[in-house]
Scaffold this motif. Structure first.
Motif, PDB file in Angstrom:
ATOM      1  N   GLY A 171       0.825  -1.196   0.000  1.00 15.96           N
ATOM      2  CA  GLY A 171       0.000   0.000   0.000  1.00 15.96           C
ATOM      3  C   GLY A 171       0.863   1.250   0.000  1.00 15.96           C
ATOM      4  O   GLY A 171       2.092   1.181   0.128  1.00 15.96           O
ATOM      5  N   PRO A 172       0.273   2.423  -0.133  1.00 14.96           N
ATOM      6  CA  PRO A 172       1.034   3.680  -0.124  1.00 14.96           C
ATOM      7  C   PRO A 172       1.863   3.828   1.146  1.00 14.96           C
ATOM      8  O   PRO A 172       1.345   3.727   2.258  1.00 14.96           O
ATOM      9  CB  PRO A 172      -0.054   4.753  -0.200  1.00 14.96           C
ATOM     10  N   GLY A 173       3.181   4.010   0.997  1.00 11.80           N
ATOM     11  CA  GLY A 173       4.074   4.178   2.136  1.00 11.80           C
ATOM     12  C   GLY A 173       4.485   2.890   2.809  1.00 11.80           C
ATOM     13  O   GLY A 173       5.370   2.907   3.678  1.00 11.80           O
ATOM     14  N   GLU A 174       3.895   1.764   2.458  1.00 16.48           N
ATOM     15  CA  GLU A 174       4.260   0.484   3.081  1.00 16.48           C
ATOM     16  C   GLU A 174       5.625   0.038   2.582  1.00 16.48           C
ATOM     17  O   GLU A 174       5.929   0.120   1.395  1.00 16.48           O
ATOM     18  CB  GLU A 174       3.204  -0.565   2.749  1.00 16.48           C
ATOM     19  N   VAL A 175       6.460  -0.454   3.509  1.00 18.17           N
ATOM     20  CA  VAL A 175       7.849  -0.791   3.186  1.00 18.17           C
ATOM     21  C   VAL A 175       8.097  -2.288   3.368  1.00 18.17           C
ATOM     22  O   VAL A 175       7.651  -2.891   4.340  1.00 18.17           O
ATOM     23  CB  VAL A 175       8.827   0.015   4.071  1.00 18.17           C
ATOM     24  N   LEU A 176       8.821  -2.867   2.416  1.00 24.04           N
ATOM     25  CA  LEU A 176       9.259  -4.255   2.502  1.00 24.04           C
ATOM     26  C   LEU A 176      10.776  -4.279   2.355  1.00 24.04           C
ATOM     27  O   LEU A 176      11.330  -3.681   1.432  1.00 24.04           O
ATOM     28  CB  LEU A 176       8.617  -5.080   1.383  1.00 24.04           C
ATOM     29  N   LYS A 177      11.469  -4.970   3.300  1.00 20.03           N
ATOM     30  CA  LYS A 177      12.924  -5.067   3.263  1.00 20.03           C
ATOM     31  C   LYS A 177      13.309  -6.448   2.736  1.00 20.03           C
ATOM     32  O   LYS A 177      12.859  -7.462   3.247  1.00 20.03           O
ATOM     33  CB  LYS A 177      13.514  -4.826   4.650  1.00 20.03           C
ATOM     34  N   VAL A 178      14.163  -6.458   1.701  1.00 21.91           N
ATOM     35  CA  VAL A 178      14.430  -7.685   0.957  1.00 21.91           C
ATOM     36  C   VAL A 178      15.924  -7.805   0.663  1.00 21.91           C
ATOM     37  O   VAL A 178      16.602  -6.799   0.430  1.00 21.91           O
ATOM     38  CB  VAL A 178      13.659  -7.677  -0.393  1.00 21.91           C
ATOM     39  N   ASP A 179      16.438  -9.032   0.660  1.00 20.48           N
ATOM     40  CA  ASP A 179      17.783  -9.271   0.160  1.00 20.48           C
ATOM     41  C   ASP A 179      17.830  -8.834  -1.303  1.00 20.48           C
ATOM     42  O   ASP A 179      16.927  -9.149  -2.080  1.00 20.48           O
ATOM     43  CB  ASP A 179      18.122 -10.762   0.277  1.00 20.48           C
ATOM     44  N   THR A 180      18.886  -8.111  -1.693  1.00 21.01           N
ATOM     45  CA  THR A 180      18.921  -7.543  -3.043  1.00 21.01           C
ATOM     46  C   THR A 180      18.814  -8.602  -4.131  1.00 21.01           C
ATOM     47  O   THR A 180      18.199  -8.376  -5.171  1.00 21.01           O
ATOM     48  CB  THR A 180      20.213  -6.726  -3.259  1.00 21.01           C
ATOM     49  N   LYS A 188       6.194   0.055 -11.646  1.00 19.66           N
ATOM     50  CA  LYS A 188       6.963   1.280 -11.834  1.00 19.66           C
ATOM     51  C   LYS A 188       6.827   2.303 -10.713  1.00 19.66           C
ATOM     52  O   LYS A 188       7.675   3.182 -10.575  1.00 19.66           O
ATOM     53  CB  LYS A 188       6.587   1.925 -13.166  1.00 19.66           C
ATOM     54  N   ASP A 189       5.774   2.221  -9.883  1.00 16.34           N
ATOM     55  CA  ASP A 189       5.580   3.198  -8.810  1.00 16.34           C
ATOM     56  C   ASP A 189       6.298   2.827  -7.514  1.00 16.34           C
ATOM     57  O   ASP A 189       6.294   3.600  -6.555  1.00 16.34           O
ATOM     58  CB  ASP A 189       4.082   3.381  -8.529  1.00 16.34           C
ATOM     59  N   ILE A 190       6.904   1.647  -7.473  1.00 16.39           N
ATOM     60  CA  ILE A 190       7.653   1.226  -6.279  1.00 16.39           C
ATOM     61  C   ILE A 190       8.949   2.030  -6.184  1.00 16.39           C
ATOM     62  O   ILE A 190       9.691   2.157  -7.165  1.00 16.39           O
ATOM     63  CB  ILE A 190       7.973  -0.279  -6.335  1.00 16.39           C
ATOM     64  N   THR A 214      15.187  -1.769   0.290  1.00 17.14           N
ATOM     65  CA  THR A 214      13.904  -1.350   0.843  1.00 17.14           C
ATOM     66  C   THR A 214      13.003  -0.958  -0.326  1.00 17.14           C
ATOM     67  O   THR A 214      13.382  -0.162  -1.181  1.00 17.14           O
ATOM     68  CB  THR A 214      14.062  -0.149   1.800  1.00 17.14           C
ATOM     69  N   LEU A 215      11.831  -1.550  -0.369  1.00 14.33           N
ATOM     70  CA  LEU A 215      10.852  -1.306  -1.417  1.00 14.33           C
ATOM     71  C   LEU A 215       9.638  -0.633  -0.791  1.00 14.33           C
ATOM     72  O   LEU A 215       9.032  -1.169   0.132  1.00 14.33           O
ATOM     73  CB  LEU A 215      10.454  -2.619  -2.094  1.00 14.33           C
ATOM     74  N   ARG A 216       9.297   0.535  -1.287  1.00 20.13           N
ATOM     75  CA  ARG A 216       8.204   1.324  -0.712  1.00 20.13           C
ATOM     76  C   ARG A 216       7.052   1.446  -1.717  1.00 20.13           C
ATOM     77  O   ARG A 216       7.253   1.799  -2.872  1.00 20.13           O
ATOM     78  CB  ARG A 216       8.711   2.710  -0.314  1.00 20.13           C
ATOM     79  N   GLY A 217       5.841   1.130  -1.231  1.00 17.82           N
ATOM     80  CA  GLY A 217       4.660   1.163  -2.078  1.00 17.82           C
ATOM     81  C   GLY A 217       4.165   2.573  -2.356  1.00 17.82           C
ATOM     82  O   GLY A 217       4.718   3.552  -1.870  1.00 17.82           O
ATOM     83  N   PRO A 218       3.157   2.688  -3.226  1.00 14.76           N
ATOM     84  CA  PRO A 218       2.264   1.596  -3.636  1.00 14.76           C
ATOM     85  C   PRO A 218       2.787   0.833  -4.846  1.00 14.76           C
ATOM     86  O   PRO A 218       3.512   1.361  -5.670  1.00 14.76           O
ATOM     87  CB  PRO A 218       0.979   2.347  -4.018  1.00 14.76           C
TER      88      PRO A 218
END
Length: 266
Positions: A171-180, A188-190, A214-218
């Motif tokens: 969602g908007p502003g939601e963050v997911l932390k991931v191994d690269t 495209k909006d991430i 770090t990947l930030r939505g939306p």
């Protein structure tokens, strides 16, 4: 619609392949080495770049091919054209265990960003280029995620992921932390950035590297459980040293197997 409208079926579980059904004169383009099989009536043609540009200018073709080289891909791709009067099928295989993902670009506003070398094949008319991050941190520390591929157009494209695939909708502003290395791709909006893990113990003894993405939505993110680099590291780590066989591998049965194979170095 500019891209060809192709139909497809994905087969298999761990080692998948995608079967593309082509109408007369329809074309699918694929990376070299992904071809598996095809029916009679389909003609193969090596093309310069991704074949998406209609320009005859050598400069435009060189630019298209040059972008692919920066992502680690070949200058050339292979186009498969159905020259028959009826429908014909051609299949492309995944390079290692994992999942093939069908990306309908019309559902993602005409653009999808993916990990380099994950592209498998696409309908003729889909453009495959490069996507540079605007942030220096990503460039210096992003590792596998620094140079990403961008797939643009209004047709179908297929990308490959390693291991099990996870689809996350942020969602908007939601963050997911991931191994690269575990990033397959995202819409495209991430917003994509690199973050330092922090902490001396984490950095020295954590074993997970110093940075993660770090990947930030939306938007939508695809994550793979087994990036190829991790698979390769495991294979190298268990490979016999100095060209010999591991004495711990299989013990008695392993020795018998090597005798049958004609290998006396055990």
């Amino acid at each position: 619609m500019q891209a060809h409208e192709i139909d497809y079926t994905i087969y298999g579980e761990e080692m998948q392949y995608v079967e593309i059904e082509l109408d007369p004169q329809e074309i699918v383009v694929a990376e070299a080495g992904s071809f598996m099989m095809m029916e009679d009536g389909i003609q193969m043609e090596t093309i310069f770049g991704d074949g998406s540009t209609q320009s005859n200018s050598i400069f435009d073709k060189l630019l298209s091919a040059g972008k692919r080289v920066l992502t680690g891909a070949s200058l050339f791709m292979t186009a498969y054209v159905n020259q028959n009067s009826g429908k014909r099928k051609v299949s492309f295989a995944a390079p290692y265990p994992g999942k093939i993902v069908a990306i309908d670009l019309t559902q993602y506003e005409g653009k999808f960003i993916c990990q380099k070398s994950s592209f498998l094949c696409a309908a003729k008319g889909v453009a495959i280029g490069i996507e540079f991050s605007k942030k220096l941190g990503v460039g210096f520390f992003g590792g596998e995620g620094f140079i990403m591929q961008k797939i643009e157009g209004d047709g179908l494209a297929f990308v490959h992921s390693g291991g099990t695939l996870a689809r996350k909708e942020l969602g908007p502003g939601e963050v997911l932390k991931v191994d690269t290395g575990c990033i397959v791709g995202f819409t495209k909006d991430i917003e994509y950035d690199i973050e330092f893990i922090g902490g001396i113990k984490n950095s020295v003894f954590g074993g997970e590297g110093l940075f993660f993405a770090t990947l930030r939505g939306p938007g939508i993110v695809y994550i793979q459980s087994l990036p190829f680099s991790r698979l390769a590291d495991r294979i190298i780590a268990t490979a016999p040293r100095n060209g010999g066989n591991s004495r711990e591998e299989g013990s008695l049965l392993g020795g018998i197997g090597r005798m049958i194979d004609g290998d006396n170095n055990f």
